[in-house]
Design a protein around this motif. Structure first.
Motif, short mmCIF file in Angstrom:
data_model
loop_
_atom_site.label_atom_id
_atom_site.label_comp_id
_atom_site.label_asym_id
_atom_site.label_seq_id
_atom_site.Cartn_x
_atom_site.Cartn_y
_atom_site.Cartn_z
N ASP A 1 37.08 37.34 26.38
CA ASP A 1 37.97 36.28 25.88
C ASP A 1 37.81 36.12 24.37
OD1 ASP A 1 38.84 35.85 28.45
OD2 ASP A 1 37.59 34.07 28.79
N ARG A 2 36.57 36.18 23.90
CA ARG A 2 36.32 36.00 22.46
C ARG A 2 36.96 37.12 21.65
NH1 ARG A 2 31.22 36.25 22.66
NH2 ARG A 2 30.76 38.19 21.55
N LEU A 3 36.97 38.35 22.21
CA LEU A 3 37.54 39.49 21.50
C LEU A 3 39.04 39.63 21.72
CD1 LEU A 3 34.83 42.25 22.20
CD2 LEU A 3 34.98 40.67 20.27
N GLY A 4 39.60 38.80 22.59
CA GLY A 4 41.03 38.86 22.85
C GLY A 4 41.46 40.07 23.65
N LEU A 5 40.58 40.59 24.52
CA LEU A 5 40.93 41.75 25.34
C LEU A 5 41.89 41.33 26.46
CD1 LEU A 5 37.45 43.50 25.67
CD2 LEU A 5 39.27 43.97 24.03
N GLU A 6 42.92 42.12 26.67
CA GLU A 6 43.93 41.80 27.67
C GLU A 6 43.58 42.43 29.01
OE1 GLU A 6 47.74 42.95 26.30
OE2 GLU A 6 47.75 41.57 24.58
N VAL A 7 43.84 41.68 30.08
CA VAL A 7 43.62 42.18 31.43
C VAL A 7 44.81 43.03 31.85
CG1 VAL A 7 43.45 41.48 33.85
CG2 VAL A 7 42.12 40.28 32.11
N SER A 8 44.52 44.18 32.48
CA SER A 8 45.60 45.06 32.95
C SER A 8 45.24 45.59 34.34
CB SER A 8 45.81 46.22 31.98
OG SER A 8 44.60 46.91 31.75
N GLY A 9 45.57 44.83 35.37
CA GLY A 9 45.29 45.24 36.73
C GLY A 9 43.93 44.77 37.20
N ASP A 10 43.58 45.14 38.45
CA ASP A 10 42.28 44.78 38.99
C ASP A 10 41.80 45.88 39.92
OD1 ASP A 10 43.73 44.48 41.33
OD2 ASP A 10 43.61 42.29 41.35
N LEU A 11 40.57 45.71 40.41
CA LEU A 11 39.93 46.74 41.22
C LEU A 11 38.96 46.07 42.17
CD1 LEU A 11 39.80 49.89 41.37
CD2 LEU A 11 37.87 49.78 39.80
N ASN A 12 38.85 46.60 43.39
CA ASN A 12 37.91 46.08 44.38
C ASN A 12 36.55 46.72 44.12
OD1 ASN A 12 36.87 44.75 46.60
ND2 ASN A 12 37.53 46.33 48.04
N LEU A 13 35.59 45.92 43.64
CA LEU A 13 34.29 46.45 43.24
C LEU A 13 33.19 45.83 44.09
CD1 LEU A 13 34.52 46.34 39.34
CD2 LEU A 13 34.71 48.34 40.81
N GLY A 14 32.14 46.63 44.34
CA GLY A 14 30.97 46.14 45.05
C GLY A 14 29.76 46.21 44.15
N ASP A 15 28.84 45.23 44.29
CA ASP A 15 27.62 45.27 43.48
C ASP A 15 26.46 45.80 44.31
OD1 ASP A 15 26.71 43.19 45.08
OD2 ASP A 15 26.55 41.72 43.46
N SER A 16 25.27 45.79 43.71
CA SER A 16 24.10 46.40 44.34
C SER A 16 23.64 45.65 45.58
CB SER A 16 22.95 46.45 43.33
OG SER A 16 22.59 45.14 42.94
N GLN A 17 24.11 44.42 45.79
CA GLN A 17 23.70 43.63 46.94
C GLN A 17 24.74 43.65 48.06
OE1 GLN A 17 20.51 42.60 46.81
NE2 GLN A 17 20.70 43.75 44.90
N GLY A 18 25.77 44.51 47.92
CA GLY A 18 26.77 44.65 48.97
C GLY A 18 27.88 43.62 48.91
N GLN A 19 27.91 42.80 47.86
CA GLN A 19 28.97 41.81 47.72
C GLN A 19 30.16 42.44 47.00
OE1 GLN A 19 27.73 37.70 46.80
NE2 GLN A 19 25.68 38.52 46.48
N ARG A 20 31.38 42.14 47.47
CA ARG A 20 32.58 42.74 46.91
C ARG A 20 33.54 41.66 46.44
NH1 ARG A 20 32.47 48.08 47.85
NH2 ARG A 20 34.54 48.26 46.92
N ASN A 21 34.26 41.98 45.35
CA ASN A 21 35.28 41.09 44.82
C ASN A 21 36.36 41.92 44.14
OD1 ASN A 21 34.59 38.08 45.02
ND2 ASN A 21 32.65 38.92 44.27
N ARG A 22 37.56 41.36 44.05
CA ARG A 22 38.59 41.97 43.22
C ARG A 22 38.38 41.48 41.80
NH1 ARG A 22 41.65 45.26 45.85
NH2 ARG A 22 42.68 45.79 43.88
N ILE A 23 38.23 42.43 40.89
CA ILE A 23 37.81 42.14 39.53
C ILE A 23 38.88 42.61 38.55
CG2 ILE A 23 36.08 42.66 37.76
CD1 ILE A 23 35.13 40.82 40.01
N PRO A 24 39.26 41.77 37.58
CA PRO A 24 40.23 42.20 36.57
C PRO A 24 39.67 43.31 35.69
CG PRO A 24 39.34 40.03 36.04
CD PRO A 24 38.85 40.37 37.40
N LEU A 25 40.56 44.18 35.22
CA LEU A 25 40.19 45.29 34.35
C LEU A 25 40.81 45.12 32.98
CD1 LEU A 25 40.82 48.30 36.78
CD2 LEU A 25 38.65 47.15 36.32
N THR A 26 40.16 45.69 31.99
CA THR A 26 40.73 45.76 30.65
C THR A 26 40.56 47.17 30.12
OG1 THR A 26 40.79 44.69 28.47
CG2 THR A 26 38.62 45.10 29.41
#
Length: 398
Positions: free
Chosen positions: A83-108
């Protein structure tokens, strides 16, 4: 990221067993190094065996802190930084972390990323708002540098050093190395042997302060012959938060990677991931060569200290200091301490003291408890309990 030296500080349970974003999709692209040849030495911070590097994004001159993380196949940027750098979001992706939790995450899309003299273009990054009290953000304010960037060059690492050497040309020189296959363009995967059993596709995770993690379903292969330590663990942290896990650990043992016998703890956990982190690998000089898909393992340059613990790890949630990890048959449990039990203080430090400091919990661990051979707990009813740092008694599973 991963980010267990509570492993070095307390026991074998990860504070940050990985920063890794190992699960993703085919949308991930390679970042493109556009100015080779590059032969560069970059300055880094070393925190608990993790390397923190400084990058610049697009036309911003501000140096940004990123964890150098082979366990993350995608670069991650803190939402506050994006946000501070003004990066624009363009789409999202279903990502999982090391603990097996998953979320749809915005991409830039980062048009240009500079790491030392290396210039990378078209770097896709996940924009993540780290959980409250995340130690990831305290270790590196701005994000995680993923393997799609790291693999573009060879990287030489010396234990405990604050310099990384990156080059598009060979760094091997006259040293002797064990050349270990490291398959995968999205993530560096090794074969690791333990007690005569080979485990394929073990993620080499430089964003983890842990040892070797294996799925708990394989515990039956060794449980009738090796004594273990069992703990209830609520400290393992991925980028989306914490999980509670029952971890069975073989402590102060050795694993085989390539032709090398490597001292390590081995954790059998309920998360469905295999990885080996810097608690195990960080004592060795090594060269990471993503293009050739090789890990060149050199000499052990620092001693891998034996794991000793107090039988618990204190955690903090809002205004409460509590027991976030407990060895079931350890000294703390023997003295009546229970998992999730609230505490008034540890070594005289209260929850209010921790919350009054920026990144207070991490500083509490590093500055108050790290070098202690003895700690005093004060419970909510005023009982004082003294614990000594010692090697935990391992027992055969029933």
């Amino acid at each position: 990221m991963n980010v267990k030296n509570l492993l070095l500080l307390f026991c074998s349970t990860a504070l940050l067993s990985s920063c890794g974003l190992f699960s993703s999709s085919s949308l991930i692209r390679k970042a493109e190094l556009v100015n080779e040849p590059v032969n560069d030495t970059i300055h880094a911070k070393n925190i608990m065996g993790l390397y923190i590097v400084y990058v610049k994004i697009d036309d911003h001159e501000e140096p940004l802190e990123f964890i150098f993380d082979t366990g993350a196949n995608l670069t991650v940027i803190n939402k506050k930084t994006a946000d501070r750098l003004g990066l624009e979001v363009s789409g999202d992706l279903n990502l999982g972390d090391s603990q097996g939790q998953r979320n749809r995450i915005p991409l830039t899309m980062i048009n240009q990323l500079k790491l030392g003299e290396g210039v990378y273009e078209n770097v896709i990054a996940a924009v993540i708002q780290f959980p409250e009290n995340s130690t990831v953000e305290c270790i590196a304010t701005d994000g995680i540098l993923g393997y799609h960037v790291i693999r573009q060059m060879q990287w030489a690492i010396h234990p405990g050093d604050t310099l990384l050497v990156g080059s598009t040309e060979s760094l091997l020189g006259d040293r002797t190395y064990d050349a270990i296959p490291m398959a995968g363009w999205k993530a560096p995967l090794l074969q690791v042997n333990f007690k005569g059993i080979g485990y394929r596709n073990v993620l080499f995770d430089s964003g983890s302060t842990g040892g070797l993690d294996i799925e708990q379903k394989y515990l039956s292969k060794i449980s009738d012959s090796i004594p273990v330590v069992v703990e209830i663990d609520g400290t393992s942290q991925g980028v989306f938060g914490n999980n509670i896990d029952t971890v069975v650990t073989v402590r102060n043992t050795a694993i085989e990677i390539g032709n090398s016998s490597v001292p390590s703890d081995v954790d059998f956990s309920q998360t469905n991931s295999r990885k080996v982190g810097m608690r195990t690998m960080g004592s060795y000089h090594m060269i990471i060569d993503g293009q050739a898909e090789k890990l060149y393992l050199g000499e052990m340059e620092t001693e891998n200290s034996r794991t000793r613990s107090f039988g618990l790890i204190p955690g903090i949630s809002d205004s409460t200091l509590y027991v976030s990890s407990l060895e079931i048959d350890g000294q703390a449990a023997d003295k009546g301490i229970q998992f999730l039990q609230a505490l008034e203080s540890v070594n005289g430090v209260t929850a209010a003291d921790i919350n009054s400091m920026e990144c207070g919990y991490l500083n509490f661990i590093l500055e108050v408890v790290r070098n202690a051979e003895q700690i005093e707990l004060v419970t909510k009813n005023g009982d004082r309990i003294t614990l000594e740092r010692e090697e935990s008694e391992a027992k055969m599973l029933d």
